[in-house]
Design a protein around this motif. Sequence first.
Motif, PDB file in Angstrom:
ATOM      1  N   ILE A 245       0.867  -1.165   0.000  1.00 33.41           N
ATOM      2  CA  ILE A 245       0.000   0.000   0.000  1.00 33.41           C
ATOM      3  C   ILE A 245       0.913   1.227   0.000  1.00 33.41           C
ATOM      4  N   SER A 246       0.346   2.373  -0.353  1.00 32.90           N
ATOM      5  CA  SER A 246       1.181   3.552  -0.554  1.00 32.90           C
ATOM      6  C   SER A 246       1.374   4.405   0.700  1.00 32.90           C
ATOM      7  N   GLY A 247       0.392   4.403   1.606  1.00 29.50           N
ATOM      8  CA  GLY A 247       0.525   5.265   2.769  1.00 29.50           C
ATOM      9  C   GLY A 247      -0.502   4.958   3.837  1.00 29.50           C
ATOM     10  N   PHE A 248      -0.230   5.457   5.031  1.00 29.11           N
ATOM     11  CA  PHE A 248      -1.088   5.220   6.190  1.00 29.11           C
ATOM     12  C   PHE A 248      -1.150   6.485   7.023  1.00 29.11           C
ATOM     13  N   ALA A 249      -2.348   6.830   7.489  1.00 24.07           N
ATOM     14  CA  ALA A 249      -2.511   7.959   8.402  1.00 24.07           C
ATOM     15  C   ALA A 249      -3.524   7.575   9.473  1.00 24.07           C
ATOM     16  N   ALA A 250      -3.266   8.024  10.705  1.00 27.18           N
ATOM     17  CA  ALA A 250      -4.140   7.627  11.808  1.00 27.18           C
ATOM     18  C   ALA A 250      -4.129   8.648  12.922  1.00 27.18           C
ATOM     19  N   ASP A 251      -5.176   8.586  13.719  1.00 28.12           N
ATOM     20  CA  ASP A 251      -5.261   9.378  14.949  1.00 28.12           C
ATOM     21  C   ASP A 251      -5.287   8.451  16.159  1.00 28.12           C
ATOM     22  N   VAL A 252      -5.161   7.151  15.914  1.00 24.09           N
ATOM     23  CA  VAL A 252      -5.272   6.159  16.979  1.00 24.09           C
ATOM     24  C   VAL A 252      -4.220   5.073  16.786  1.00 24.09           C
ATOM     25  N   LEU A 253      -3.795   4.470  17.898  1.00 25.83           N
ATOM     26  CA  LEU A 253      -2.826   3.374  17.870  1.00 25.83           C
ATOM     27  C   LEU A 253      -3.297   2.275  18.812  1.00 25.83           C
ATOM     28  N   PRO A 254      -2.769   1.064  18.665  1.00 29.22           N
ATOM     29  CA  PRO A 254      -3.199  -0.040  19.542  1.00 29.22           C
ATOM     30  C   PRO A 254      -2.906   0.228  21.010  1.00 29.22           C
ATOM     31  N   GLU A 255      -1.789   0.917  21.270  1.00 28.68           N
ATOM     32  CA  GLU A 255      -1.418   1.273  22.643  1.00 28.68           C
ATOM     33  C   GLU A 255      -1.113   2.759  22.683  1.00 28.68           C
ATOM     34  N   GLU A 256      -1.772   3.452  23.613  1.00 28.60           N
ATOM     35  CA  GLU A 256      -1.587   4.899  23.712  1.00 28.60           C
ATOM     36  C   GLU A 256      -1.293   5.290  25.157  1.00 28.60           C
ATOM     37  N   PRO A 257      -0.232   6.088  25.381  1.00 24.99           N
ATOM     38  CA  PRO A 257       0.738   6.513  24.362  1.00 24.99           C
ATOM     39  C   PRO A 257       1.576   5.343  23.881  1.00 24.99           C
ATOM     40  N   PRO A 258       2.116   5.411  22.669  1.00 22.96           N
ATOM     41  CA  PRO A 258       2.917   4.307  22.147  1.00 22.96           C
ATOM     42  C   PRO A 258       4.260   4.223  22.865  1.00 22.96           C
ATOM     43  N   VAL A 259       4.848   3.032  22.824  1.00 20.86           N
ATOM     44  CA  VAL A 259       6.182   2.872  23.400  1.00 20.86           C
ATOM     45  C   VAL A 259       7.164   3.674  22.551  1.00 20.86           C
ATOM     46  N   PRO A 260       8.224   4.199  23.147  1.00 15.82           N
ATOM     47  CA  PRO A 260       9.224   4.948  22.375  1.00 15.82           C
ATOM     48  C   PRO A 260       9.760   4.108  21.219  1.00 15.82           C
ATOM     49  N   GLY A 261       9.841   4.735  20.068  1.00 18.09           N
ATOM     50  CA  GLY A 261      10.373   4.041  18.899  1.00 18.09           C
ATOM     51  C   GLY A 261       9.376   3.167  18.172  1.00 18.09           C
ATOM     52  N   PHE A 262       8.095   3.266  18.516  1.00 15.05           N
ATOM     53  CA  PHE A 262       7.074   2.472  17.814  1.00 15.05           C
ATOM     54  C   PHE A 262       7.246   2.703  16.313  1.00 15.05           C
ATOM     55  N   PRO A 263       7.532   1.656  15.539  1.00 11.43           N
ATOM     56  CA  PRO A 263       8.019   1.828  14.157  1.00 11.43           C
ATOM     57  C   PRO A 263       7.143   2.662  13.240  1.00 11.43           C
ATOM     58  N   ILE A 264       5.833   2.485  13.334  1.00 12.79           N
ATOM     59  CA  ILE A 264       4.958   3.160  12.370  1.00 12.79           C
ATOM     60  C   ILE A 264       5.050   4.676  12.494  1.00 12.79           C
ATOM     61  N   LEU A 265       5.407   5.180  13.679  1.00 13.24           N
ATOM     62  CA  LEU A 265       5.472   6.624  13.898  1.00 13.24           C
ATOM     63  C   LEU A 265       6.549   7.288  13.054  1.00 13.24           C
ATOM     64  N   HIS A 266       7.591   6.539  12.749  1.00  6.71           N
ATOM     65  CA  HIS A 266       8.747   7.108  12.067  1.00  6.71           C
ATOM     66  C   HIS A 266       8.852   6.688  10.603  1.00  6.71           C
ATOM     67  N   HIS A 267       7.828   5.992  10.137  1.00  5.90           N
ATOM     68  CA  HIS A 267       7.866   5.536   8.742  1.00  5.90           C
ATOM     69  C   HIS A 267       7.652   6.725   7.807  1.00  5.90           C
ATOM     70  N   SER A 268       8.366   6.745   6.711  1.00  3.38           N
ATOM     71  CA  SER A 268       8.322   7.889   5.791  1.00  3.38           C
ATOM     72  C   SER A 268       6.959   8.053   5.117  1.00  3.38           C
TER      73      SER A 268
END
Length: 319
Positions: A245-268
């Motif tokens: 798929i080409s891209g992803f955007a969200a206002d929610v995550l499985p765990e909030e707040p996410p653990v530091p370094g949660f991969p999807i947060l830093h994906h281009s």
Amino acid sequence: MKKSVLLLETIDDDALKILQDHVNVFTGYDDASLTAVLKNQEIHAVITRGKGQINKSLMEAIPALQVAARCGVGLDNVDVQEATARNIMVINAPGSNAATIAEHTLSLMLMLMRNMYESVAQVKQDNWNWRNQYAGDELNGKTLGVLGMGNIGKRVAKLGEAFGMKVLYWSRSKQDLPYTYLSMDEVLAQSDVLSLHLPFTKETGTIIGAEQLALMKPDSLLINTARGALIDHEALLNALNKQRISGFAADVLPEEPPVPGFPILHHSRALVTPHSGSLTASTYRQMCVLTVKNVVAVLTGEKADAKSIFNFSALNDRV
């Protein structure tokens, strides 16, 4: 004699004043204060927002509890089954965030489709020449797939239509709507932009995993402003990395707040906002005031708005 309400989190000032005018208000924002209140006060209603948990153990600790309320729409942090078994009324604010979440959803679509976040970031770094390598598209003419046609899903569909999108949808059943109803797999396969507007329940579970992502177009976008647990984020990360798929955007995550370094947060090719879609001044006040007014009504012997009293059939209607 005034009845007593326990707040597990802060609420809007106008809503707080309504409470204070009619009931005794106590706060349990941390373990120490909560323990003190439960030890020394008889509580008749508990009000939370998004974090404070109204669970079985809390209900057991409040034998006089009549109302469990959330200033919001979803009830993930309220054990509705336990409350129902104990004849505790569950109150929330259904529909109060539909407009603002729909706006937030379209904002994320636009930012992702037009690569707007990166464009702004580059200009802030004085890189005007970014325009020479800019790559983006527009919503007009694209197919929008909506999973879940509750209040928010309907508004997102209407906004998408206004942007010139063709709207497809899947929900528990076909509705009387001017949009094309298809199976979930068909919606996944045909959508240029897929937007999730489902509750997370035992029935829905994690509905977007590797199998579902494989059905989507390689240039499609996935938007989630519903519940983070609806998506298998490991499968999502893999799909993004392999350009399934080409891209992803969200206002929610499985765990909030996410653990530091949660991969999807830093994906281009991912954009994530901090569950802030319903925190606009107008909607925040509306959710709190609506909930508080209904709690006060119950505690003072008045009639609460039936639409704000939770029942399981209402949950089914949102899918």
